[in-house]
Design a protein around this motif. Structure first.
Motif, PDB file in Angstrom:
ATOM      1  N   GLY A 178       0.811  -1.221   0.000  1.00 40.98           N
ATOM      2  CA  GLY A 178       0.000   0.000   0.000  1.00 40.98           C
ATOM      3  C   GLY A 178       0.839   1.263   0.000  1.00 40.98           C
ATOM      4  O   GLY A 178       2.057   1.231  -0.200  1.00 40.98           O
ATOM      5  N   THR A 179       0.150   2.373   0.246  1.00 43.82           N
ATOM      6  CA  THR A 179       0.797   3.682   0.138  1.00 43.82           C
ATOM      7  C   THR A 179       0.783   4.388   1.491  1.00 43.82           C
ATOM      8  O   THR A 179      -0.225   4.377   2.189  1.00 43.82           O
ATOM      9  N   THR A 180       1.923   4.980   1.826  1.00 43.30           N
ATOM     10  CA  THR A 180       2.013   5.773   3.058  1.00 43.30           C
ATOM     11  C   THR A 180       2.125   7.230   2.684  1.00 43.30           C
ATOM     12  O   THR A 180       2.905   7.585   1.798  1.00 43.30           O
ATOM     13  N   ARG A 181       1.328   8.061   3.342  1.00 43.22           N
ATOM     14  CA  ARG A 181       1.466   9.512   3.147  1.00 43.22           C
ATOM     15  C   ARG A 181       1.891  10.101   4.476  1.00 43.22           C
ATOM     16  O   ARG A 181       1.190   9.945   5.479  1.00 43.22           O
ATOM     17  N   LEU A 182       3.057  10.746   4.446  1.00 45.02           N
ATOM     18  CA  LEU A 182       3.575  11.328   5.688  1.00 45.02           C
ATOM     19  C   LEU A 182       3.405  12.840   5.644  1.00 45.02           C
ATOM     20  O   LEU A 182       3.921  13.509   4.743  1.00 45.02           O
ATOM     21  N   TYR A 183       2.670  13.364   6.619  1.00 45.46           N
ATOM     22  CA  TYR A 183       2.465  14.805   6.717  1.00 45.46           C
ATOM     23  C   TYR A 183       3.336  15.349   7.840  1.00 45.46           C
ATOM     24  O   TYR A 183       3.552  14.681   8.842  1.00 45.46           O
ATOM     25  N   ASN A 184       3.801  16.586   7.675  1.00 46.96           N
ATOM     26  CA  ASN A 184       4.698  17.232   8.649  1.00 46.96           C
ATOM     27  C   ASN A 184       6.025  16.470   8.751  1.00 46.96           C
ATOM     28  O   ASN A 184       6.580  16.284   9.839  1.00 46.96           O
ATOM     29  N   ALA A 185       6.495  16.023   7.593  1.00 44.83           N
ATOM     30  CA  ALA A 185       7.787  15.323   7.551  1.00 44.83           C
ATOM     31  C   ALA A 185       8.930  16.323   7.713  1.00 44.83           C
ATOM     32  O   ALA A 185       8.792  17.487   7.336  1.00 44.83           O
ATOM     33  N   ALA A 186      10.044  15.870   8.282  1.00 39.77           N
ATOM     34  CA  ALA A 186      11.259  16.704   8.276  1.00 39.77           C
ATOM     35  C   ALA A 186      11.784  16.745   6.847  1.00 39.77           C
ATOM     36  O   ALA A 186      11.626  15.769   6.100  1.00 39.77           O
ATOM     37  N   CYS A 187      12.400  17.871   6.452  1.00 39.08           N
ATOM     38  CA  CYS A 187      12.889  17.936   5.058  1.00 39.08           C
ATOM     39  C   CYS A 187      14.302  18.512   4.975  1.00 39.08           C
ATOM     40  O   CYS A 187      14.664  19.165   4.001  1.00 39.08           O
ATOM     41  N   GLU A 188      15.113  18.253   5.991  1.00 41.93           N
ATOM     42  CA  GLU A 188      16.516  18.660   5.988  1.00 41.93           C
ATOM     43  C   GLU A 188      17.251  18.009   4.808  1.00 41.93           C
ATOM     44  O   GLU A 188      16.828  16.943   4.329  1.00 41.93           O
TER      45      GLU A 188
END
Ligand code: EPU
Length: 425
Positions: A178-188
């Motif tokens: 399936g698919t995971t959607r990550l919100y408020n991910a770190a983006c360093e």
């Protein structure tokens, strides 16, 4: 205990090449656990944290080999153990990054609570959240025990953009159904680097570089080659040093695009490097002037999750501010223990008011005088070293393992710039 003896006040001039980013290479090494094929990493700094991580993986059954100065090959075909060594894990915070890959590979984990810098409470709740969200269970204790039958994609809302929790989620969710959607991910940049490596290994991650990542699960990953990005904490540290010491320092092989926001904050501190393609030139020996806000108000430097100013550059920026004209408030939002080292700068003659665990006021410039210090953590240690390099007299810094575990070749680099620095066992 090894120490540095530094005679301050020497001009520092020359060229340095920053090492690969410590915080990218550690999760990249962990990613090798996800495949039986070989993962080759380039621009790997041979620092203590890397050596410790490799020792942990070796005991689990991963084969690693240095192929040249900064090229590392890893092969996890023979991994047979999911219980990492507690004593080794106690040395590094990044041992928490075993959580995602070991759960993915074995469906169970038993990992010691992570060690590392004592710079604050450093909650790990987000790591627990992601395991539960993807269908697993996890219990806090020493060791942390968890299991997962099948990794099933889900929507995950992190309550804070934790760097290592984002990385653990990626390391767990790439091999899933399936698919995971990550919100408020770190983006360093180091999170971006990990995403790039995983995609080269066959993962399907989109949204890379943003705080919304989508991971379409795949059943298998394969080997890949990846070059780690330059360490922006190291680059930022030498920019601060170059601004306050006499002389001029050129920093080659940098990624200017990654540093745009950092440079914006540095300009408010009066630090203005010249950019020439992928090099910075920073000239010292002049008065640096901190910029006030409109209306001549004292400005505040805040740390925050990327692209805000990185917490890991707070300590070195504070040292730069002690040598700059004007007043600045520094507000360290993330770690409540990161400002305590400033009492050492105070003892050296800096004009600093510690308002509370998160905020200080610095007024400069003030002449610093040599002192005897002990490095409490990697970033404060580098800050003390910088202070010693511009102070009058001879300083001694012990517990330098704390500096060397994060800054590759710091002694050699400073010697090459002309510093009077001796390393004693
Ligand atoms: N936090 C906030 N607000 C946020 C995000 C985090 O207050 O929006 C707090 C958290 O509650 C936590 C702390 O800040 O107590 C650290 O957050 P995070 O979980 O992101 O930190 P980490 O993943 O444990 C990594 C780096 C650290 C770096 C932090 C923050 C690695 C191995 N470690 O730690 O690196 O300081 O992110 O950028 O990647 C270092 O290299 O010197 C170092 C300590």
């Amino acid at each position: 205990m090894a120490k540095f003896i530094i005679e301050g006040g020497r001009p520092l001039s020359g060229r340095i090449v920053p090492a690969g980013n410590k915080n990218e290479v550690l999760p990249a090494i962990m990613a090798s656990i996800l495949t039986d094929e070989t993962v080759t990493l380039r621009r790997v700094p041979r620092i203590r944290d890397v050596e410790t991580t490799l020792s942990i993986l070796t005991l689990l059954g991963v084969q690693s080999e240095w192929a040249g100065d900064d090229t590392l090959t890893l092969n996890a075909r023979g991994i047979s153990n999911y219980k990492p060594d507690p004593a080794l894990c106690n040395h590094i915070r990044a041992s928490i990054l075993l959580l995602g890959p070991l759960l993915s590979r074995f469906g169970k984990i038993e990992i010691p609570t992570p060690g590392g810098d004592v710079i604050g409470a450093r909650r790990i709740d987000s790591h627990f959240e992601i395991v539960e969200a993807l269908g697993g269970s996890i219990e806090f204790g020493n060791p942390i025990i968890g299991s997962i039958k099948k990794v099933i994609g889900a929507d995950v809302y992190l309550d804070e953009p934790s760097v290592t929790a984002t990385e653990n989620l990626l390391l767990l969710a790439v091999r899933s159904e399936g698919t995971t959607r990550l919100y408020n991910a770190a983006c360093e940049p180091h999170v971006v680097g990990l995403c790039k490596l995983l995609n080269k290994m066959g993962a399907k991650i989109t949204g890379v570089g943003s705080n919304h990542l989508t991971i379409e699960g795949v059943s298998q990953l394969h080997g890949a080659e990846h070059t780690v990005g330059p360490d922006f904490m190291e680059i930022g540290s030498y920019l601060c040093l170059g601004a306050i010491a006499d002389g001029s320092i050129t920093i080659d092989r940098v990624d200017v695009a990654d540093l745009r926001f950092v440079l914006k904050t540095f300009s408010r501190l009066g630090i203005h490097p010249k950019i020439d393609n992928d090099s910075f030139l920073i000239e010292g020996g002049r008065t640096i002037e901190m910029q006030n806000d409109i209306g001549d108000r004292v400005a505040t430097i805040y740390s925050g999750p990327w692209p805000a100013f990185p917490t890991d550059l707070m300590s070195v920026s504070i040292v730069a501010a002690t040598q700059a004209m004007g007043t600045k408030i520094f507000h360290e939002k993330m770690f409540e223990g990161r400002m305590f080292f400033t009492d050492k700068l105070l003892a050296m003659g800096a004009n600093i008011v510690l308002c509370d665990p998160h905020r200080i006021v610095v007024t400069g410039p003030k002449q610093l005088y040599a002192s005897k210090m002990s490095s409490p953590d990697v970033r404060a240690g580098m800050a003390m070293l910088m202070a010693a390099l511009v102070a009058k007299g001879t300083s001694v810094i012990d517990n330098i393992y704390q500096i060397e575990r994060g800054y590759f070749g710091v002694h050699e680099k400073l010697l090459s710039l002309g510093a009077a620095i001796l390393r004693e066992q």
